[in-house]
Structure formats: C-alpha cells, structure tokens
Design an enzyme around this catalytic site. Sequence first.
Site, PDB file in Angstrom:
ATOM      1  N   LEU A 138       0.809  -1.218   0.000  1.00  0.00           N
ATOM      2  CA  LEU A 138       0.000   0.000   0.000  1.00  0.00           C
ATOM      3  C   LEU A 138       0.845   1.271   0.000  1.00  0.00           C
ATOM      4  O   LEU A 138       1.922   1.321   0.590  1.00  0.00           O
ATOM      5  CB  LEU A 138      -0.927  -0.005   1.223  1.00  0.00           C
ATOM      6  CG  LEU A 138      -1.864  -1.212   1.327  1.00  0.00           C
ATOM      7  CD1 LEU A 138      -2.727  -1.100   2.593  1.00  0.00           C
ATOM      8  CD2 LEU A 138      -2.737  -1.354   0.096  1.00  0.00           C
ATOM      9  N   GLU A 195       0.293   5.920  -0.655  1.00  0.00           N
ATOM     10  CA  GLU A 195      -0.657   7.028  -0.457  1.00  0.00           C
ATOM     11  C   GLU A 195      -1.857   6.960  -1.412  1.00  0.00           C
ATOM     12  O   GLU A 195      -2.949   7.415  -1.064  1.00  0.00           O
ATOM     13  CB  GLU A 195       0.057   8.373  -0.662  1.00  0.00           C
ATOM     14  CG  GLU A 195       1.018   8.745   0.452  1.00  0.00           C
ATOM     15  CD  GLU A 195       0.319   8.916   1.788  1.00  0.00           C
ATOM     16  OE1 GLU A 195      -0.811   9.437   1.804  1.00  0.00           O
ATOM     17  OE2 GLU A 195       0.905   8.512   2.812  1.00  0.00           O
ATOM     18  N   HIS A 226      -3.439   4.247  -2.509  1.00  0.00           N
ATOM     19  CA  HIS A 226      -4.425   3.336  -1.903  1.00  0.00           C
ATOM     20  C   HIS A 226      -5.103   3.988  -0.701  1.00  0.00           C
ATOM     21  O   HIS A 226      -6.318   3.902  -0.524  1.00  0.00           O
ATOM     22  CB  HIS A 226      -3.730   2.059  -1.409  1.00  0.00           C
ATOM     23  CG  HIS A 226      -3.092   1.231  -2.468  1.00  0.00           C
ATOM     24  ND1 HIS A 226      -1.719   1.053  -2.534  1.00  0.00           N
ATOM     25  CD2 HIS A 226      -3.599   0.515  -3.491  1.00  0.00           C
ATOM     26  CE1 HIS A 226      -1.423   0.265  -3.544  1.00  0.00           C
ATOM     27  NE2 HIS A 226      -2.548  -0.087  -4.151  1.00  0.00           N
ATOM     28  N   GLN A 232      -5.197 -12.070 -13.104  1.00  0.00           N
ATOM     29  CA  GLN A 232      -5.088 -10.850 -13.913  1.00  0.00           C
ATOM     30  C   GLN A 232      -3.677 -10.619 -14.435  1.00  0.00           C
ATOM     31  O   GLN A 232      -3.407  -9.612 -15.079  1.00  0.00           O
ATOM     32  CB  GLN A 232      -5.605  -9.629 -13.156  1.00  0.00           C
ATOM     33  CG  GLN A 232      -4.738  -9.169 -12.007  1.00  0.00           C
ATOM     34  CD  GLN A 232      -5.455  -8.122 -11.161  1.00  0.00           C
ATOM     35  OE1 GLN A 232      -6.444  -8.414 -10.492  1.00  0.00           O
ATOM     36  NE2 GLN A 232      -4.969  -6.898 -11.183  1.00  0.00           N
ATOM     37  N   GLY A 278      -9.380   3.693  -8.146  1.00  0.00           N
ATOM     38  CA  GLY A 278      -8.571   4.859  -8.476  1.00  0.00           C
ATOM     39  C   GLY A 278      -8.646   5.222  -9.957  1.00  0.00           C
ATOM     40  O   GLY A 278      -8.647   4.346 -10.816  1.00  0.00           O
ATOM     41  N   ASP A 333      -6.041   3.788 -12.584  1.00  0.00           N
ATOM     42  CA  ASP A 333      -6.364   2.699 -13.515  1.00  0.00           C
ATOM     43  C   ASP A 333      -7.693   3.065 -14.178  1.00  0.00           C
ATOM     44  O   ASP A 333      -8.740   2.480 -13.893  1.00  0.00           O
ATOM     45  CB  ASP A 333      -6.449   1.380 -12.761  1.00  0.00           C
ATOM     46  CG  ASP A 333      -5.126   1.026 -12.086  1.00  0.00           C
ATOM     47  OD1 ASP A 333      -4.314   0.342 -12.710  1.00  0.00           O
ATOM     48  OD2 ASP A 333      -4.890   1.490 -10.951  1.00  0.00           O
ATOM     49  N   SER A 353       2.509   4.166  -7.595  1.00  0.00           N
ATOM     50  CA  SER A 353       2.203   2.800  -8.022  1.00  0.00           C
ATOM     51  C   SER A 353       3.122   1.849  -7.275  1.00  0.00           C
ATOM     52  O   SER A 353       4.280   2.181  -7.009  1.00  0.00           O
ATOM     53  CB  SER A 353       2.462   2.668  -9.532  1.00  0.00           C
ATOM     54  OG  SER A 353       2.552   1.305  -9.898  1.00  0.00           O
ATOM     55  N   SER A 354       2.588   0.687  -6.928  1.00  0.00           N
ATOM     56  CA  SER A 354       3.436  -0.319  -6.275  1.00  0.00           C
ATOM     57  C   SER A 354       4.611  -0.672  -7.187  1.00  0.00           C
ATOM     58  O   SER A 354       5.681  -1.052  -6.725  1.00  0.00           O
ATOM     59  CB  SER A 354       2.626  -1.574  -5.956  1.00  0.00           C
ATOM     60  OG  SER A 354       1.459  -1.226  -5.236  1.00  0.00           O
TER      61      SER A 354
HETATM   62  P1  AMP Z   1      -3.607  -2.010  -7.069  1.00  0.00           P
HETATM   63  O1  AMP Z   1      -3.158  -2.407  -5.718  1.00  0.00           O
HETATM   64  O2  AMP Z   1      -2.544  -1.483  -7.946  1.00  0.00           O
HETATM   65  O3  AMP Z   1      -4.471  -3.077  -7.723  1.00  0.00           O
HETATM   66  O4  AMP Z   1      -4.590  -0.768  -6.870  1.00  0.00           O
HETATM   67  C1  AMP Z   1      -5.698  -0.854  -6.023  1.00  0.00           C
HETATM   68  C2  AMP Z   1      -6.557   0.365  -6.193  1.00  0.00           C
HETATM   69  O5  AMP Z   1      -5.810   1.529  -5.860  1.00  0.00           O
HETATM   70  C3  AMP Z   1      -7.051   0.557  -7.630  1.00  0.00           C
HETATM   71  O6  AMP Z   1      -8.393   1.024  -7.605  1.00  0.00           O
HETATM   72  C4  AMP Z   1      -6.108   1.599  -8.156  1.00  0.00           C
HETATM   73  O7  AMP Z   1      -6.650   2.376  -9.210  1.00  0.00           O
HETATM   74  C5  AMP Z   1      -5.894   2.447  -6.908  1.00  0.00           C
HETATM   75  N1  AMP Z   1      -4.650   3.217  -7.039  1.00  0.00           N
HETATM   76  C6  AMP Z   1      -3.402   2.729  -7.274  1.00  0.00           C
HETATM   77  N2  AMP Z   1      -2.514   3.734  -7.389  1.00  0.00           N
HETATM   78  C7  AMP Z   1      -3.221   4.887  -7.233  1.00  0.00           C
HETATM   79  C8  AMP Z   1      -2.870   6.275  -7.248  1.00  0.00           C
HETATM   80  N3  AMP Z   1      -1.625   6.679  -7.473  1.00  0.00           N
HETATM   81  N4  AMP Z   1      -3.851   7.172  -7.051  1.00  0.00           N
HETATM   82  C9  AMP Z   1      -5.134   6.773  -6.862  1.00  0.00           C
HETATM   83  N5  AMP Z   1      -5.529   5.483  -6.824  1.00  0.00           N
HETATM   84  C10 AMP Z   1      -4.582   4.556  -7.011  1.00  0.00           C
END
Ligand code: AMP
Length: 288
Positions: free
Chosen positions: A40, A42, A44, A69, A155, A158, A193-194
């Site tokens: 996680l 900021e 998330h 995925q 978010g 994506d 982004s992770s």
């Molecule tokens: P993930 O863990 O990458 O699958 O992301 C989980 C959720 O967090 C998804 O809805 C992403 O769009 C959102 N998310 C990831 N990075 C960001 C970011 N920089 N700003 C806003 N939402 C994000």
Amino acid sequence: MKEWKSKMKIIRTIAEMQAWSDEKRRSGATIGVIPTMGFLHEGHLSLIDTARKSGADTIVVTIFVNPTQFGPNEDFDKYPRDFERDAKLCEEKQVDAVFAPSAAEMYPADSSTWVIEEKLSRGLCAKTRPTHFRGVTTVVSKLFLATLPHLAVFGQKDGQQARIIKRMVRDLNFPIRIVISPIIREPDGLARSSRNKYLSEQEHRNALSLSRGLNLLKAEIEAGATDLKKLLADLRKSIEASEGIVDYIEAVDAETLEPIERIGGKMMFPVAAYFGKTRLIDNILVEK
Ligand code: AMP
C-alpha cells in the site's frame, strides 16, 4: 476527537468475511470496500478517505495479488508484497477489516467461471494484456460477493479498469455504488504505483515525462489547441526523448473509452509506456 482503539479484523476466509459483513449490515453499517493488491501507498490510502467522504462508516480493505489478472510473462511472482506493513497502515487509517484470502481460498482448483466485460475491455491495456481484464472483473465480482459492500472505491490511476468495473456493476445489477477517486502522485509528479519500486533512479526521472507531457497536453487544450494528432504526437515525442517505449497513447471519451477524433466533452488521455523493463500507466482527464 474520540480515542480509537484498534479492533481491526484480519479475515482470511470468504465465509468469515461474509458473516462479518452480514452482521455489520444488520446493525445498520454502510460498508465501503477498497480492493487492492497490497504494498500500500498514499494512492491506496486516499481511497479510504474517499470511501468515508462518500458515506461509508465501515471500511474493508482487500489485499489479494490476483493471479488471474497477470499474463504468463508478467510480474506475478515478483510483484511486491509486505503484509505486515500493509496491515499496520490500514490500522493507522482506522480500517475495520482487512480481507486477505489465499489464492486457494479464492479459486477452487477446478474453478471454471469467469465474469467478462466485452466492450471496454478490448482496447488500451487489453492490447498488450489480453487476459488482464477478465481476471479483474472476475476477482472484483468475487471480492464484492465476499465483502458485501454498499460502495466500492477505485482509483482514476487505472482509468480503464474503473470504467470497466462501473459497466460490470451496471450490467450485472450489483447493488454497489462505484466511486472513482483522483490520481495521487509523488511530489515530483509520478503517479504512485506499487510498481514504481522496480524503477532505478534514472528510470524514475525519465518516467516523469509521463505526467509532464500529460499536464502540458491539458494546458495546451485549455489554451485553445485543437490539433489532436499533433498533441498526441508531441506527447509521444517527449516520452520517447526520455527513453520511454510507448505502448499506447490515446484520446478517448472519459466514460465510454471510445476513441475521439476531435477535442470536446469529457476526455481521457491514457498512456502506457515502458521505462526499462517496467510498464507504467498514467492518464489525465480534460473537459472542454
Ligand atoms: P492495485 O493495488 O494497484 O491493484 O490498486 C488498487 C486500487 O488503488 C485501484 O483502484 C487503483 O486504481 C488504486 N490506485 C493505485 N494507485 C493509485 C494512485 N496513485 N492514485 C489513486 N488510486 C490509485
């Protein structure tokens, strides 16, 4: 402010998750779910704030690196994971429950059912990741049915995924409100982004061409630019000048994701590009 004593539950099974949410719903709670793959940041955590602002009083964060995925040559095995840290961050954000099932819990060995959205899932990221979105729609459906939320937050980072989930929820009558939350960036502009963890310092600097180029494109449109082809070509040039290998740059309708021919209405400009081996995505919304 009343003192908050952690009662955060960590839940590993679907049955326990459903029972927990069922009880919360009976006691009148409004459940907001935030689906994530963990590690996680900021970005998330901002979705938790958005869930609260949107009316959720009970927050469930799901942490599941979803194997379906990822394509065969993608980064499933090396995708960063740190459950202890994630749990601590959730606790600090006063999350009520973390749902972190195993892959075996989520997918029975002879699982044979998919949820497939067939229109918005065809373009953009699907061109290089053809099986990605059926994995997303399937796992998000399963997470919804495990966590039984009233609303879910995704978010804008994506952007395509968020539109696909909205469409799926509408088409399949999930009684869940989908809220899309803005992109959170590093102070230098890179979308959080992770996967940023994979970038070397130089690649990180090069990747700033994404946000820089998108901001410039938006500023030019707002200043009256009308030549869409030129705007997209300039964006490509600036990314390539920073050693980015462009996967796609498009101009689409922000809701339907249909390519647009001229500037107007609610537009989204999504980009995917490689910096070194790391594929990054970013986008900007522009209204004219
Ligand atoms: P993930 O863990 O990458 O699958 O992301 C989980 C959720 O967090 C998804 O809805 C992403 O769009 C959102 N998310 C990831 N990075 C960001 C970011 N920089 N700003 C806003 N939402 C994000």
